[in-house]
Design a protein around this motif. Structure first.
Motif, mmCIF file in Angstrom:
data_model
loop_
_atom_site.group_PDB
_atom_site.id
_atom_site.type_symbol
_atom_site.label_atom_id
_atom_site.label_comp_id
_atom_site.label_asym_id
_atom_site.label_seq_id
_atom_site.Cartn_x
_atom_site.Cartn_y
_atom_site.Cartn_z
ATOM 1 N N GLY A 56 -37.649 -10.592 -12.837
ATOM 2 C CA GLY A 56 -36.844 -10.978 -11.965
ATOM 3 C C GLY A 56 -35.590 -11.925 -12.382
ATOM 4 N N LEU A 57 -35.999 -13.146 -13.053
ATOM 5 C CA LEU A 57 -34.901 -13.709 -13.528
ATOM 6 C C LEU A 57 -34.246 -13.108 -14.687
ATOM 7 N N THR A 58 -34.875 -12.204 -15.446
ATOM 8 C CA THR A 58 -34.339 -11.332 -16.593
ATOM 9 C C THR A 58 -33.178 -10.505 -16.022
ATOM 10 N N ARG A 59 -33.220 -9.833 -15.002
ATOM 11 C CA ARG A 59 -32.128 -8.986 -14.348
ATOM 12 C C ARG A 59 -30.967 -9.865 -13.960
ATOM 13 N N ALA A 60 -31.317 -11.257 -13.371
ATOM 14 C CA ALA A 60 -30.261 -11.994 -12.959
ATOM 15 C C ALA A 60 -29.303 -12.204 -14.236
ATOM 16 N N LEU A 61 -29.950 -12.595 -15.368
ATOM 17 C CA LEU A 61 -29.368 -13.003 -16.556
ATOM 18 C C LEU A 61 -28.751 -11.958 -17.213
ATOM 19 N N LEU A 62 -29.049 -10.787 -17.090
ATOM 20 C CA LEU A 62 -28.616 -9.351 -17.614
ATOM 21 C C LEU A 62 -27.378 -9.215 -16.909
ATOM 22 N N ARG A 63 -27.505 -9.347 -15.536
ATOM 23 C CA ARG A 63 -26.294 -8.918 -14.729
ATOM 24 C C ARG A 63 -25.167 -9.848 -14.863
#
Length: 269
Positions: A56-63
């Motif tokens: 969840g947080l990973t996708r926010a960081l990648l975005r």
């Protein structure tokens, strides 16, 4: 980029939060984006994430454009993270293992951004604050803690929350509570409220050993209800050092300022 809802990812991969691993998943993508924004602009920046879970947080960081190195010990999460890596080619590296033991291998400065597993959060935090070398390799720490732990990190002298964690966090860094997070934001909801701490390195006082400061605070707060003359008597030279720098040995540890703990550690060499 359009990605499937996190709840769908969790259901598809059968990811039930593990109590043994201290897992509580965050599914609110708007909230996750706000957490990812706390360190500032992450485009092209190296980020270390601990315990990404379903990502969840990973996708926010990648975005946000970050180059993410994620350390995860729960093998169940790897397929979901692999799918995420395919959606952001070249941006995600996943390391299997215990974050307290494995080397992330990131070269150059990096930010740490993590919804830390509750059972290892404090140990990891103390590790990032420790060591004689300063400034550290990390540029900032943005970490989710139980609110009680977060308040101990930023506590002022004389408060009930003030202790070893506050001294270690404040003597050469600047911690603040960046946001509070209600328990209902998690799946499953924990029994306590949470808060995100943001920490940036500050200038290190001269002539002070980090290891000595750790020893002093460990002794002083190990028996926090006792006077310093009692709690520090097992630390060679401590009582004489108190007298030299003018600290009353009848005081208790929580009444000393961070600067006084630093002065004591400096005197003890």
């Amino acid at each position: 980029m359009t990605l499937p809802p996190l709840r769908e990812v969790i259901n598809r991969h059968g990811l039930i939060a593990s109590k043994a691993l201290g897992q509580n998943f965050l599914l609110d993508e708007q909230l996750l984006s706000r957490i990812a924004a706390i360190p500032g602009k992450l485009q092209g920046q190296q980020v270390l994430e601990i315990g990404p879970g379903p990502g969840g947080l990973t996708r926010a960081l990648l975005r946000a454009g970050a180059m993410v190195t994620a350390i995860e010990m729960d093998k169940r999460c790897f397929p979901a993270l692999a799918e995420l890596g395919e959606s952001f080619p070249g941006q995600l590296r996943v390391i299997e293992g215990d974050a307290t033991k494995v080397d992330h291998g990131i070269e150059g400065p990096y930010h740490v951004v993590a919804n830390l597993p509750y059972n290892v959060g404090t140990a990891l935090f103390v590790g990032w604050l420790s060591g004689e070398s300063w400034p550290p390799r990390w540029s900032s720490l943005t970490l989710m803690f139980q609110q009680e732990v977060a308040e101990r990190i930023i506590a002022d002298t004389g408060s009930n929350a003030f202790g070893r964690l506050a001294v270690l966090a404040q003597w050469r860094a600047k911690p603040r509570i960046a946001m509070k997070v209600h328990r209902s934001a998690f799946t499953p909801p924990p029994k306590v409220m949470s808060a995100v701490i943001h920490v940036e390195p500050a200038e290190m006082p001269e002539g002070v050993s980090a290891r000595m400061l750790e020893r002093v605070t460990e002794a002083a707060f190990g028996q926090r209800r006792k006077m310093l003359r009692q709690s520090l008597k097992g630390l060679p030279g401590a009582l004489a050092a108190l007298e030299t720098i003018g600290i009353d040995a009848q005081r208790r540890a929580e009444t000393l300022s961070v600067a006084e703990f630093v002065a004591l550690a400096r005197e003890l060499g």
